[in-house]
Design an enzyme around this catalytic site. Structure first.
Site, PDB file in Angstrom:
ATOM      1  N   ASP A 147      31.563  15.399 197.480  1.00  0.00           N
ATOM      2  CA  ASP A 147      31.398  16.247 198.662  1.00  0.00           C
ATOM      3  C   ASP A 147      30.213  15.781 199.501  1.00  0.00           C
ATOM      4  O   ASP A 147      29.827  14.616 199.421  1.00  0.00           O
ATOM      5  CB  ASP A 147      31.260  17.723 198.217  1.00  0.00           C
ATOM      6  N   HIS A 218      28.515  21.940 203.294  1.00  0.00           N
ATOM      7  CA  HIS A 218      29.859  21.991 202.696  1.00  0.00           C
ATOM      8  C   HIS A 218      29.833  21.806 201.173  1.00  0.00           C
ATOM      9  O   HIS A 218      30.457  22.564 200.425  1.00  0.00           O
ATOM     10  CB  HIS A 218      30.719  20.917 203.370  1.00  0.00           C
ATOM     11  N   SER A 536      39.518  23.583 201.392  1.00  0.00           N
ATOM     12  CA  SER A 536      38.288  23.092 200.751  1.00  0.00           C
ATOM     13  C   SER A 536      37.659  24.149 199.871  1.00  0.00           C
ATOM     14  O   SER A 536      37.021  23.843 198.877  1.00  0.00           O
ATOM     15  CB  SER A 536      37.235  22.748 201.810  1.00  0.00           C
TER      16      SER A 536
END
Ligand SMILES: *[C@@H]1O[C@H](CO)[C@@H](O)[C@H](O)[C@H]1NC(C)=O
Ligand SMILES: *[C@@H]1O[C@H](CO)[C@@H](O)[C@H](O)[C@H]1NC(C)=O
Ligand SMILES: *[C@@H]1O[C@H](CO)[C@@H](O)[C@H](O)[C@H]1NC(C)=O
Ligand SMILES: *[C@@H]1O[C@H](CO)[C@@H](O)[C@H](O)[C@H]1NC(C)=O
Ligand SMILES: *[C@@H]1O[C@H](CO)[C@@H](O)[C@H](O)[C@H]1NC(C)=O
Ligand SMILES: *[C@@H]1O[C@H](CO)[C@@H](O)[C@H](O)[C@H]1NC(C)=O
Ligand SMILES: *[C@@H]1O[C@H](CO)[C@@H](O)[C@H](O)[C@H]1NC(C)=O
Ligand SMILES: *[C@@H]1O[C@H](CO)[C@@H](O)[C@H](O)[C@H]1NC(C)=O
Length: 756
Positions: A147, A218, A536
């Protein structure tokens, strides 16, 4: 007024475009490639594959031998995810490489995409059930994520309550900009970063934070969803407040940063997965995918690298993509991984619009500013296209009636700097609007009518807008997100995808505190938590629950864990509950939308029976798909003679296409392994499928011991033409004591299989 996550996605898209043009101008001669090699062809003179690859690169170099250093061309050597390496080559070097011993194939190093959000198609606002058990499960299971890195100081990654790191763990924490191993602990046990591929493709790029530190948020978000520790008092500006925790709060986290705000390249992602496999992760959570559609599995690095992970017993949860709601949009659909779509749960974020007469109207919102109970004059303007030219409404709340140009009106209202604005609209509410950066309410036509009547009847109409309310228990949940990508998976159509749904809409989790989450009157706001939507967010939910299953059943294969998750999932989908606008989403949800359904963590720990599969089973499938020996070698890193072929993978779901003659006859064979009560019997129950005869043989399975395997045959028979494009039903093996229901979705479709 664009919400920040929208901007992140857009920004990323722009930068990717820029990098592609840089690539063609700066590197007109050279390109980065991923090269697959046959390890069995390595000459005996080499002690290891790395030296062999370096020597190979050096032997084909155009550069004179005196100035050449292999490191200027070689990017990574891969050991576990693929057999091969990545390198920067001119076309003449590539031609020479193709003639070198052991060369199998090569592909250009390509960008991947991050699967965070798809705000414009967002439908409905609710979230995590939060009802999942706060157990100590997951302890010692290691979840790896590829990620954007991690914010190690986040309270989600505190190691309070964690035991010592197991000695089997081989990973470590890399040093770099504002990051070193002292930031790791018993929760965050590994952190790496990969950008050699990004830099090879963009030689002029300067990376400011060159370390595993997450500057975007994220990766911090996904990691805390999977395995974040408990954090009291978490909220997004008062919305969704409470104690936050990951699905497996006692599992450990290893972060492999390969996604950068500048872009993400295949060569870096392969290096990340390669390291994760070597370090010894138990679970991989992947929230990124190829931007390319319809590619063969041997062209899909995510598929290739996760095959190697599966062989090592690593369970992989991957996002299904955010390109719904059309068929064939699902990504990450390789049969050896679990493909996760996104659903909503029963929580809404609301504000209250109170009229001077005391009447109240609730509306969905994520406006992060402060509430005001002060009553302001209310003005009805009909269309608000010209309000920015009028100064006189500064202290008023304006009411605008949408006439099909809502974004324009919102923009004009914001620049008019009014106290607040109420938009009367029947457009389905998207997250884009509800994340407004000034006090705005979006209300339906009926409520709007009441407001307009109130304003027109009173001399001195007034109103106030309040924000930051969280309502739990909204009825329209769970339902599949409109943005969640739909099956079938073009590259492997004989396995039904997506597999499962997990919460993906407006999920609260930790965030990088240096990455802005919202704006109020053009001032950026920061927060330790953020609400995000996308597949996600769904994949790490499943990764966390898989960690719980792994803890309870350490010897289960990735296929067994997948089966447990799928056969216990809840197929209920409330997409069609008419409480919200469902303007562009009115077909009944099928397994091509929701897979087996919404995962049920509790039940998945004890599924009764499982559909298991081994690496050989997947190879048989590839053989039956008529993949060549070379294609199969690229995926599996081994040569196969394909003596056994079968499209009929032992999978917990079924999909059949009408034949070329339009007729519908399909036979599936499956084998169940008893992991429930040693002595137990199960009876087959099928739900009727419109126009299709479903037959199961035998109808009863009697198990006499643990781990016993019994097989059955499922037959579908139907007319030439199906009434619906997608007909669906299910097969449930009902435990005769009532303890287990082992359910599989069945799809029969007249969709025409596409070849990638
Ligand atoms: C590691 O990073 C922390 C936080 O940035 C810093 O305080 C510490 O001095 C660093 N340690 C070393 C050995 O560089
Ligand atoms: C509106 O919100 C308030 C406060 O959160 C709640 O008590 C009320 O039930 C809601 N009304 C409707 C119609 O949902
Ligand atoms: C809301 O009010 C609090 C306390 O008065 C203040 O600290 C905060 O900055 C305000 N937030 C916004 C977005 O104005
Ligand atoms: C909406 O109303 C405004 C006037 O308030 C008008 O100028 C505009 O053309 C209308 N737009 C549409 C699409 O009808
Ligand atoms: C509301 O929706 C209906 C049907 O979708 C449409 O015909 C109508 O024009 C819409 N009204 C407004 C004000 O947008
Ligand atoms: C899951 O199990 C726990 C403990 O048995 C229970 O408290 C919880 O309500 C269950 N949750 C669901 C959604 O069934
Ligand atoms: C594979 O090739 C055989 C023989 O040509 C053909 O009958 C079969 O339909 C092919 N299978 C697939 C999945 O394309
Ligand atoms: C092919 O499958 C049969 C039955 O499943 C098995 O006995 C045989 O060993 C397999 N052959 C190979 C080469 O895998």
């Amino acid at each position: 007024m664009a919400p920040p996550i929208f901007k992140v996605v857009v920004a990323l898209g722009c930068i990717l475009l820029i990098t592609i043009s840089l690539l063609s101008s700066v590197l007109a001669q050279s390109n980065a490639y991923i090269i697959h090699m046959d390890l069995s062809a390595m000459p005996k003179a080499f002690s290891d594959h790395h030296n062999w690859y370096l020597t190979t690169v050096s032997s084909i170099s155009d550069t004179s031998k005196t100035t050449f250093t292999p490191n200027s061309k070689h990017i990574y050597t891969y050991a576990s995810s693929v057999h091969g390496f990545s390198a920067i080559l001119t076309s003449s070097e590539l031609e020479k490489l193709k003639k070198s011993p052991g060369y199998i194939s090569s592909t250009r190093d390509r960008p991947l995409k991050v699967l965070t959000t798809h705000t414009s198609q967002f439908l409905g606002l609710s979230s995590v059930s939060g009802a999942w058990p706060a157990t100590n499960y997951g302890e010692d299971v290691i979840i790896g994520l590829v990620d954007t890195g991690i914010w190690p100081e986040s309270e989600s990654f505190s190691d309070e309550g964690m035991t010592v790191i197991p000695s089997r763990w081989k990973g470590k924490c890399a040093s770099g900009t504002r990051f070193n191993s002292s930031l790791c602990n018993k929760k965050l046990i590994g952190a790496h970063f990969y950008n050699k591929g990004l830099l090879a493709n963009n030689p002029k790029l300067k990376i400011s934070v060159n370390s595993p530190r997450d500057t975007s948020g994220h990766g911090t978000h996904t990691a805390s969803i999977a395995a974040g520790n408990y954090v009291k008092g978490a909220s997004y500006f008062g919305y969704a407040s409470g104690t936050a925790s990951g699905m497996a709060p006692r599992a450990r986290i290893a972060m492999y940063k390969a996604i950068w705000t500048y872009g993400v390249y295949e060569s870096d992602v392969l290096a990340a997965i390669d390291q994760a496999i070597q370090d010894g992760v138990d679970i991989l959570s992947l929230s990124l995918a190829f931007a390319l559609d319809d590619i063969f599995l041997e062209d899909d690095s995510m598929a290739i690298a996760t095959f190697a992970a599966m062989e090592k017993g690593i369970f992989v949860a991957a996002s299904a993509g955010n390109d719904g709601s059309l068929y064939w949009t699902v990504v990450n659909g390789a049969p050896w991984l679990l493909t996760v779509g996104a659903g909503t749960v029963d929580r809404e974020f609301e504000g209250i619009f109170t009229l001077g007469d005391g009447n109240q109207i609730n509306f969905t919102t994520l406006y992060p500013g402060n509430s005001s109970l002060i009553q302001r004059p209310l003005v009805f303007l009909d269309g608000c296209e010209s309000v920015h030219k009028m100064k006189k409404f500064k202290n008023n709340i304006i009411v605008c009636k949408d006439n099909l140009s809502i974004s324009d009106q919102v923009e004009k209202a914001e620049s008019a700097k009014v106290s607040g604005a109420v938009f009367v609209t029947n457009i389905s509410l998207s997250e884009y609007y509800t994340r407004s950066s000034f006090p705005a309410a979006f209300i339906g036509l009926q409520a709007g009518q009441k407001v307009v009547e109130y304003i027109q009847k009173r001399n001195n109409p007034k109103g106030s807008l309040q924000f930051r309310k969280t309502i739990i228990g909204t009825k329209a949940a769970p339902k599949v997100g409109g943005y969640s990508s739909r099956g079938p998976f073009p590259s492997c159509q004989h396995v039904l995808k997506p597999d499962i749904l997990a919460p993906g809409s407006l999920v609260l989790a930790s965030w990088s505190p240096i990455s802005s989450v919202a704006q109020v009157q053009s001032h950026p706001l920061f927060s330790k938590f953020n609400l995000l939507s996308g597949t996600s967010m769904a994949a790490p939910h499943v990764a966390g629950v898989a960690a719980l299953i792994k803890k309870a059943h350490p010897d289960w294969s990735p296929a067994a864990i997948r089966s447990a998750l799928m056969t216990t999932a809840n197929p209920l989908d409330n997409t069609h509950n008419p409480i919200k606008d469902v303007a562009n989403f009115n077909l009944a949800a099928t397994p091509l939308d929701i897979g087996a359904g919404h995962m049920d963590p509790n039940k998945s720990l004890d599924p009764g029976l499982i559909y298991d599969a081994t690496a050989e089973d997947y190879i048989k499938l590839l053989c039956a798909m008529n993949y060549t020996k070379k294609q199969i070698q690229i995926i599996t890193r081994s040569t196969q003679n394909c003596l056994n072929k079968s499209l009929d993978l032992n999978y917990p779901s079924f999909i059949a296409y009408s034949g070329s003659d339009g007729k519908f006859v399909h036979e599936f064979r499956r084998t169940l392994t008893n992991v429930g009560e040693a002595i137990s019997s199960y009876t087959a129950k099928v739900t009727p499928m419109n126009g299709i005869k479903v037959n199961v043989e035998p109808e009863k399975l009697i198990f006499n011991k643990e781990h016993e395997k019994l097989s059955f045959k499922l037959t579908l028979e139907g007319p030439k033409l199906l009434e619906d494009v997608v007909v669906h039903g299910s097969l449930s093996w009902m435990h005769d004591g009532g303890k287990y229901v082992v359910r599989s979705p069945i799809v029969a479709t007249s969709l025409v299989p596409e070849s990638p």
